[in-house]
Motif scaffolding. Sequence first.
Motif, mmCIF file in Angstrom:
data_model
loop_
_atom_site.group_PDB
_atom_site.id
_atom_site.type_symbol
_atom_site.label_atom_id
_atom_site.label_comp_id
_atom_site.label_asym_id
_atom_site.label_seq_id
_atom_site.Cartn_x
_atom_site.Cartn_y
_atom_site.Cartn_z
ATOM 1 N N ALA A 271 1.038 -1.687 0.441
ATOM 2 C CA ALA A 271 -0.079 0.443 0.274
ATOM 3 C C ALA A 271 0.738 1.550 0.223
ATOM 4 O O ALA A 271 0.427 2.209 -0.509
ATOM 5 N N GLU A 272 2.224 1.139 0.371
ATOM 6 C CA GLU A 272 2.860 2.186 1.034
ATOM 7 C C GLU A 272 3.472 2.349 -0.240
ATOM 8 O O GLU A 272 4.666 3.750 -1.165
ATOM 9 N N ASP A 278 -1.663 0.539 -3.434
ATOM 10 C CA ASP A 278 -2.547 0.683 -2.241
ATOM 11 C C ASP A 278 -4.107 0.386 -2.709
ATOM 12 O O ASP A 278 -4.730 -0.400 -2.143
ATOM 13 N N CYS A 282 -6.219 -2.386 -1.141
ATOM 14 C CA CYS A 282 -7.937 -2.893 -0.920
ATOM 15 C C CYS A 282 -8.644 -3.451 -0.686
ATOM 16 O O CYS A 282 -9.430 -3.968 -0.774
ATOM 17 N N HIS A 349 -3.843 -3.304 7.342
ATOM 18 C CA HIS A 349 -2.814 -4.158 6.720
ATOM 19 C C HIS A 349 -2.390 -5.071 7.091
ATOM 20 O O HIS A 349 -1.657 -6.005 6.636
ATOM 21 N N ARG A 387 -0.319 8.678 2.978
ATOM 22 C CA ARG A 387 -1.162 8.655 1.725
ATOM 23 C C ARG A 387 -2.635 8.282 2.985
ATOM 24 O O ARG A 387 -3.551 8.439 1.890
ATOM 25 N N ARG A 393 -7.256 9.983 -1.846
ATOM 26 C CA ARG A 393 -7.549 8.477 -2.395
ATOM 27 C C ARG A 393 -8.458 7.612 -0.849
ATOM 28 O O ARG A 393 -8.770 7.386 -1.325
#
Length: 448
Positions: A271-272, A278, A282, A349, A387, A393
């Motif tokens: 995700a990072e 990301d 998800c 996560h 983020r 986002r």
Amino acid sequence: MIPAGDIVGLVLAGGRSRRFGWEKAAVVVDGRPLLDIALSGLGGCGALAVNAPKDSEAARLAAARGLPLLPDPEGLPDGPLTGVLAGLDWAAARGAAWLATSPCDLADPPADLVARLAAAGGCAYALAPDGRHPLSALWPVELAEPLRAILRREHPPVRAVQDDAGFKAVLFERAASFANLNTPGGLSAHVQAWGLSPDGAPFRTRSSWLQPVRADGVAAMLKLPFEAEERRGGQVLAWFDGRGAARVLRADDEAVLLERLAGDIDLVAMAEASATGDENACRVLCTVVGQLHAGQPAPPPQAHPLRPWFAGLERRAANHALLARAWTVADRLLAESHEPRVLHGDIHHANVLHDPAKGWRAIDPKGLIGPRGYDYANLLRNPPGRRARDPARLGRLAGMVCEISGLSRREILGWTLAHAGLSAAWSLEAGDDPAHSLTVAELAASLL
């Protein structure tokens, strides 16, 4: 007051850890090896070293950190005083006048240990409400030869040597700073009773002891919770029976044996790394939530209703405008619930792991019952960082969650606001910084 440049530090990690069942220096507590925690407790020293056998895990960790390894001098009895002597010889060779020592089995040593012992003028040990802690001490290098002579003829207690040398006590108010860390007997008892083989060092999180093991050759994880919430989570994990969650191999009232997942793909790192990563993370989390919610049998008796979970938010709502709005939205969503499910309760996560043979599986459920939309809220608040605080986002991923879950944007953003508000309330009650959760709550409120 002794100048900091005159003091070097030594972690005493030479013990055999027989009662512990594993070498303590390598045991991980809240994400850090005990050796690292002990080193952090020697802040202010001009140099650091580790006393341990050459073939030990402590030696490996010391080498990885570029620290000198000081084995016990040969021909002297085993014990902490022999380790202290090794440190005194090393300190003398460096030209230092004082040696600060700390055992490697303290999970929360005081950050000002060395400073306070030095302020007392040296020749000092820590005294806490639970008693004397002679290995948390500041030793004069000139004691090396007298100590060597003592150890050649006898093996006295540490405190006897200190008393003869005129050491004084320095009072530390927190007994917990010097609590000796020993794994509960339940780990070793379950290893024996269930015919398991240890397959790595035990480690402690904020809520449980865990031990990598093998059960009939299969990689597994033995978990011994010490919070009621975690014990309930283990029971609910067994109820999921592998449907989107790690499978429980065996359990009793004290412990749970789980299949061990490889964790070869890190959703936090995914995700990072990029916006695409990301979105992919998800999508994985939404898929796992869908598996957990699909085709559920009758709820287990251990699961708790979701509404009481929000008590902290309700308490804080009276004195905080944003939390008041979060509570209003939560109260409405709870009242409108038409699709109650057994919820994981903490999907993020780090709580969904991958295994090449088993795919993605959730771990560490809270075991709640309530509207299924709640299980999607925390994934939009995570992983913490810049983020997650980007309004574009949040809007983009909320749309993705709606598409996958079949829930409305009003529900998803509403639960995101409610859960972020709840997280902020928990942080405020614990004395932690609520800034991240408050920012996400503001973003969700602005998009509603």
